[in-house]
Design a protein around this motif. Structure first.
Motif, PDB file in Angstrom:
ATOM      1  N   CYS A  39       0.853  -1.180   0.000  1.00 28.31           N
ATOM      2  CA  CYS A  39       0.000   0.000   0.000  1.00 28.31           C
ATOM      3  C   CYS A  39       0.889   1.230   0.000  1.00 28.31           C
ATOM      4  O   CYS A  39       1.856   1.312   0.766  1.00 28.31           O
ATOM      5  CB  CYS A  39      -0.908   0.016   1.230  1.00 28.31           C
ATOM      6  SG  CYS A  39      -1.930   1.508   1.323  1.00 28.31           S
ATOM      7  N   GLY A  98      -3.961  -1.282  -2.240  1.00 26.81           N
ATOM      8  CA  GLY A  98      -3.821  -1.883  -0.925  1.00 26.81           C
ATOM      9  C   GLY A  98      -4.469  -3.237  -0.813  1.00 26.81           C
ATOM     10  O   GLY A  98      -5.305  -3.474   0.061  1.00 26.81           O
ATOM     11  N   ASP A  99      -4.101  -4.173  -1.693  1.00 27.50           N
ATOM     12  CA  ASP A  99      -4.644  -5.523  -1.595  1.00 27.50           C
ATOM     13  C   ASP A  99      -3.535  -6.491  -1.196  1.00 27.50           C
ATOM     14  O   ASP A  99      -2.395  -6.093  -0.969  1.00 27.50           O
ATOM     15  CB  ASP A  99      -5.304  -5.959  -2.904  1.00 27.50           C
ATOM     16  CG  ASP A  99      -4.314  -5.995  -4.063  1.00 27.50           C
ATOM     17  OD1 ASP A  99      -3.142  -5.604  -3.875  1.00 27.50           O
ATOM     18  OD2 ASP A  99      -4.707  -6.419  -5.165  1.00 27.50           O
ATOM     19  N   GLU A 145      -8.854  -4.682  -1.366  1.00 24.25           N
ATOM     20  CA  GLU A 145      -8.570  -3.430  -0.661  1.00 24.25           C
ATOM     21  C   GLU A 145      -9.649  -3.167   0.408  1.00 24.25           C
ATOM     22  O   GLU A 145     -10.809  -3.488   0.175  1.00 24.25           O
ATOM     23  CB  GLU A 145      -8.588  -2.253  -1.638  1.00 24.25           C
ATOM     24  CG  GLU A 145      -7.564  -2.335  -2.770  1.00 24.25           C
ATOM     25  CD  GLU A 145      -7.678  -1.129  -3.690  1.00 24.25           C
ATOM     26  OE1 GLU A 145      -7.298  -0.009  -3.257  1.00 24.25           O
ATOM     27  OE2 GLU A 145      -8.175  -1.308  -4.812  1.00 24.25           O
ATOM     28  N   LYS A 146      -9.329  -2.538   1.472  1.00 25.31           N
ATOM     29  CA  LYS A 146      -8.055  -2.372   2.096  1.00 25.31           C
ATOM     30  C   LYS A 146      -7.823  -3.625   2.933  1.00 25.31           C
ATOM     31  O   LYS A 146      -8.568  -3.860   3.881  1.00 25.31           O
ATOM     32  CB  LYS A 146      -8.041  -1.144   2.970  1.00 25.31           C
ATOM     33  CG  LYS A 146      -8.447   0.152   2.273  1.00 25.31           C
ATOM     34  CD  LYS A 146      -8.547   1.287   3.284  1.00 25.31           C
ATOM     35  CE  LYS A 146      -8.929   2.578   2.590  1.00 25.31           C
ATOM     36  NZ  LYS A 146      -9.069   3.688   3.582  1.00 25.31           N
TER      37      LYS A 146
END
Length: 325
Positions: free
Chosen positions: A154, A234-235, A249-250
């Motif tokens: 991320c 952000g995965d 995500e997130k």
């Protein structure tokens, strides 16, 4: 049937993360905020007006009160200092991540916890979320095989330039503020780190603004990144011989995960959370206090030590040293 003991909390710090803790605590049964202290008196006044508790005019006053546990919600540079003070005062400590700036500090905190016979836990929220727990249970019943690769990252490009994440003196930087979550994911699925290799850069303030970390662990390899000046997804990915998991995500506030098997099957998991998410780790911590347990079986001291060892190695590769180290 005996009455459940109410856990009285003292909160050190009254900023954003302390407010999130208070919002989550409203969803935790038999727990309440009793005392609050911060170096900024005006923040404490606003905090107690909204969330309750009594304002303390000093840390010593908070630690001398009848609180059972202390939540440390200050900036990174003061975590070790306040954690040790609370433990020495006989309080259990839930400390916001990162637990400390480096491994040496964490070892000292853990030694103090053992000597004081008090519970200490790093407040690493992902493993306590309903989705994460459901994913663990699902993979136990329908496995993808041993996870051998963790990929997570991320990077946030909209962090204000005056944010503490850019402060060298306050222990900022992408690795400690964002990357620590990814370090957790790596050690949680792959075990202790064996080798850590890092590429990245330092910004004008002296902290790391981007880091790419490749690490070899007991059970596999991790590919991680974190940043403060790029916009990155952000995965997270967990890969095994019989399939893989995509945590959407997130991933550190997990709600959705897709499990894909090599035989073509796809399983979708979707589990919402309530209370902002910090309530789950707090509820776990309260249960440990009531049970007289001095170390979380989920967020163990060993995991915290492994995580900070990774950030130490990554910072060393980038030449990032905090004042006083």
């Amino acid at each position: 049937m005996s009455e459940i003991r109410t856990i009285k909390w003292g909160v050190v710090g009254a900023g954003h993360i302390a407010r999130r803790f208070a919002q989550g605590l409203a969803h935790v049964r038999d727990a309440r905020i009793a005392r609050v202290w911060s170096r900024r008196g005006e923040s404490v006044a606003a905090f107690v007006e909204r969330y309750g508790g009594d304002a303390c005019d000093s840390l010593d006053a908070l630690l001398a009160s009848d609180v059972d546990a202390v939540y440390i919600a200050t900036l990174n540079d003061s975590h070790a200092q306040y954690a040790r003070a609370a433990l020495l005062a006989g309080k259990h400590v839930l400390c916001e991540k990162p637990a400390t700036l480096n491994r040496r500090q964490l070892e000292t905190v853990l030694e103090t916890a053992r000597a004081s016979q008090r519970l200490f836990m790093e407040a690493m929220k992902p493993p306590f979320f309903p989705l994460y727990r459901k994913l663990r249970a699902h993979l136990q019943d329908d496995p993808i095989g041993p996870v051998g690769l963790v990929r997570a990252g991320c990077s946030m490009a909209n962090v204000p330039p005056d944010h503490p994440s850019f402060s060298l003196a306050e222990g900022g930087g992408a690795l400690l503020d964002i990357g620590i979550y990814e370090m957790f994911l790596a050690v949680d699925w792959l075990g202790a780190p064996l080798d850590v290799h890092t590429l990245g850069r330092l910004g004008r303030s002296g902290v790391d603004t981007f880091a790419s970390v490749h690490s070899r662990h007991e059970a596999g390899v991790a590919q991680l990144f974190c940043g403060l000046d790029l916009d990155g997804k952000g995965d997270a990915l967990l890969a095994g011989p019989h399939g893989h998991v995509w945590i959407h995500e997130k991933w550190w506030n997990p709600v959705r995960a897709t499990v894909s098997y090599v035989d073509g099957r796809v399983v979708e998991l979707n589990v919402p959370f309530e209370g902002g998410g910090l309530n789950y780790e707090t509820e776990h911590f309260c249960e440990l206090i009531r049970a007289g347990v001095l170390e979380s079986p989920v967020m163990t001291h060993a995991k915290s030590l492994q995580m900070v060892s990774m950030t130490d190695a990554a910072r060393a590769a980038l030449g990032l040293v905090f004042p006083g180290e």
